[in-house]
Design a protein around this motif. Structure first.
Motif, PDB file in Angstrom:
ATOM      1  N   LEU A   1       0.823  -1.213   0.000  1.00  0.00           N
ATOM      2  CA  LEU A   1       0.000   0.000   0.000  1.00  0.00           C
ATOM      3  C   LEU A   1       0.857   1.264   0.000  1.00  0.00           C
ATOM      4  O   LEU A   1       0.648   2.172  -0.810  1.00  0.00           O
ATOM      5  CB  LEU A   1      -0.917  -0.011   1.226  1.00  0.00           C
TER       6      LEU A   1
ATOM      7  N   PRO B   1       1.047  -8.970   5.700  1.00  0.00           N
ATOM      8  CA  PRO B   1       0.021  -8.212   6.435  1.00  0.00           C
ATOM      9  C   PRO B   1      -0.242  -8.829   7.805  1.00  0.00           C
ATOM     10  O   PRO B   1      -0.321 -10.054   7.936  1.00  0.00           O
ATOM     11  CB  PRO B   1      -1.207  -8.330   5.523  1.00  0.00           C
TER      12      PRO B   1
ATOM     13  N   ILE C   1      -2.522   3.644  11.488  1.00  0.00           N
ATOM     14  CA  ILE C   1      -3.488   3.166  10.492  1.00  0.00           C
ATOM     15  C   ILE C   1      -3.413   4.084   9.280  1.00  0.00           C
ATOM     16  O   ILE C   1      -3.708   5.279   9.382  1.00  0.00           O
ATOM     17  CB  ILE C   1      -4.909   3.165  11.075  1.00  0.00           C
TER      18      ILE C   1
ATOM     19  N   SER D   1      -6.270   5.132   3.083  1.00  0.00           N
ATOM     20  CA  SER D   1      -6.119   5.167   1.637  1.00  0.00           C
ATOM     21  C   SER D   1      -7.314   4.486   0.997  1.00  0.00           C
ATOM     22  O   SER D   1      -7.864   3.533   1.557  1.00  0.00           O
ATOM     23  CB  SER D   1      -4.828   4.440   1.231  1.00  0.00           C
TER      24      SER D   1
ATOM     25  N   GLY E   1      -5.655  -1.346   2.636  1.00  0.00           N
ATOM     26  CA  GLY E   1      -5.423  -1.137   4.050  1.00  0.00           C
ATOM     27  C   GLY E   1      -6.696  -1.260   4.862  1.00  0.00           C
ATOM     28  O   GLY E   1      -7.646  -1.952   4.482  1.00  0.00           O
TER      29      GLY E   1
ATOM     30  N   TRP F   1      -4.001   7.393  13.331  1.00  0.00           N
ATOM     31  CA  TRP F   1      -4.111   7.243  11.890  1.00  0.00           C
ATOM     32  C   TRP F   1      -3.177   8.204  11.165  1.00  0.00           C
ATOM     33  O   TRP F   1      -2.641   9.147  11.747  1.00  0.00           O
ATOM     34  CB  TRP F   1      -5.555   7.513  11.441  1.00  0.00           C
TER      35      TRP F   1
ATOM     36  N   ILE G   1      -2.601   8.691   3.622  1.00  0.00           N
ATOM     37  CA  ILE G   1      -1.563   8.147   2.748  1.00  0.00           C
ATOM     38  C   ILE G   1      -0.653   9.244   2.193  1.00  0.00           C
ATOM     39  O   ILE G   1       0.567   9.042   2.064  1.00  0.00           O
ATOM     40  CB  ILE G   1      -2.183   7.315   1.589  1.00  0.00           C
TER      41      ILE G   1
END
Length: 298
Positions: free
Chosen positions: A11, A68, A165, A168, A172, A198, A201
Motif C-alpha cells: 500500500l 500483512p 493506520i 487510503s 489497508g 491514523w 496516505i
C-alpha cells in the motif's frame, strides 16, 4: 539518489515509488519481477535478491516488506510467517550495509505503533515512551526495530517508521471497513473508546520524503497524524464521508470468535503523537479525520 526499496508493491510502497521515480534511480526487491512490472511505475528496476545490489552505490534504503498483520486469525504458523517476513529481509539488508565500504547514508525501516502495545485511551505516547505492553505486536516490532538499528553507524542514519493506520482508498484498513459501511451496517467496535492513531496516505509518503531530506532526523519516528481519534469518532466520520448511517456496533465477542488473538488489534489502541516530525518542522497536510476522509473521495 540511488534508492533500494523493499515492499514496493504494498500500500505504501506503490504510492512512494510513484513519487520517487521522477527524481531518483529506484530499485525494488520483488519475488516476481513480471508481476511487479505491472504494479510499479516505468523505470523501476526489479531484482529478486539483495545479493543483486551493490550497497556501496546506494544513497538510501527503504525497507517496507512484511506479510500483512491483520489478515485473518493468528495461528502459531501465521505469527511465525509475519515475524520472519520482517526480520529475515531486515537482517539481509543490515548485513549488506555493514559489509559495505561506502554504505548508504540513510536506512529507513518499517515498524508500527503496535510497538507500544495496548495503552490507556488518555495517555499521549511520543517516541521516547518506554512502558510498552508485552504482547505479540510489541515483540514483533521490538525485534524488527532492534534488527534494523544494527545498521546504525557514523556513515548510516537509521530511521524507524512506527506507522499508524494508513488511510487510503487503495487498500489497508479502509478496504475492510468500507463494505459494511456502504451497506449501512457500519459502526464502532465494542465501546468505540479505543484510540485509533491514523495517518493519511499523502502524509505517509510526504513524511518519508521529508525524512530522506533531513539528516537531523533519526531513530524511531511516529508516523501518525497529530490528532488521534476514538474508534467511535472514526466510524462516525467515515459514515458521514460516504453519506451513510452509523447505527450498529460490532460486539467484541464476535470479533474474538472470528479472529481470536488478532482481534485485540481492533479492540485496543494507542494515542500516538508524532512529536519528532512536528518538532523538526514537518507540516501535516491532513491533521483532521474529517478532512482526511473527505480528501480521499471515497
Amino acid at each position: 539518489m540511488n534508492i533500494f526499496i523493499t515492499g514496493a508493491t504494498g500500500l505504501i510502497g506503490k504510492k512512494l515509488c510513484q513519487f520517487l521515480i521522477h527524481k531518483h534511480n529506484l530499485t525494488a526487491l520483488t519475488r516476481s519481477p513480471s508481476k511487479s512490472a505491472t504494479l510499479l511505475p516505468n523505470g523501476v528496476n526489479c531484482v529478486t535478491n539483495t545479493d543483486d545490489i551493490d550497497f556501496n552505490k546506494l544513497d538510501a534504503v527503504i525497507n517496507l516488506a512484511g506479510e500483512p498483520i491483520a489478515d485473518g486469525r493468528w495461528s502459531n504458523k501465521k505469527k511465525q510467517e509475519i515475524y520472519n517476513s520482517r526480520i529475515k529481509i531486515t537482517e539481509q539488508i543490515v548485513a549488506a550495509i555493514n559489509t559495505a565500504t561506502s554504505p548508504p547514508k540513510v536506512f529507513i525501516s518499517g515498524s508500527a505503533i503496535g510497538f507500544y502495545g495496548r495503552q490507556p485511551d488518555d495517555l499521549a505516547i511520543t517516541e521516547d515512551f518506554k512502558d510498552c505492553h508485552d504482547e505479540f505486536s510489541h515483540r514483533l516490532c521490538r525485534d524488527w526495530e532492534n534488527t534494523a538499528f544494527r545498521a546504525e553507524s557514523s556513515q548510516t542514519r537509521v530511521c524507524i517508521l512506527r506507522t499508524g493506520i494508513v488511510l487510503s482508498k487503495s487498500g489497508g484498513a479502509l478496504a475492510k471497513m468500507l463494505p459494511p459501511f456502504r451497506l449501512g451496517f457500519g459502526g464502532p467496535i465494542g465501546s468505540g473508546d479505543q484510540v485509533m492513531s491514523w495517518i493519511h496516505i499523502d502524509d505517509m509518503i510526504q513524511s518519508i520524503l521529508y525524512i530522506l531530506k533531513h539528516d537531523e532526523i533519526y531513530g524511531a519516528i511516529n508516523a501518525t497524524a497529530p490528532n488521534p481519534v476514538s474508534n467511535k469518532q472514526l466510524s462516525q466520520a467515515l459514515a458521514r464521508s460516504i453519506s451513510r448511517p452509523c447505527l450498529f456496533t460490532v460486539p467484541p465477542f464476535a470479533l474474538k470468535l472470528a479472529y481470536g488473538e488478532m482481534s485485540e488489534l481492533l479492540l485496543y489502541g494507542q494515542r500516538v503523537v508524532p512529536k519528532k516530525l512536528l518538532d523538526t518542522g514537518y507540516r501535516f497536510r491532513h491533521d483532521d479525520i474529517e478532512d482526511a476522509l473527505n480528501a480521499l473521495n471515497l
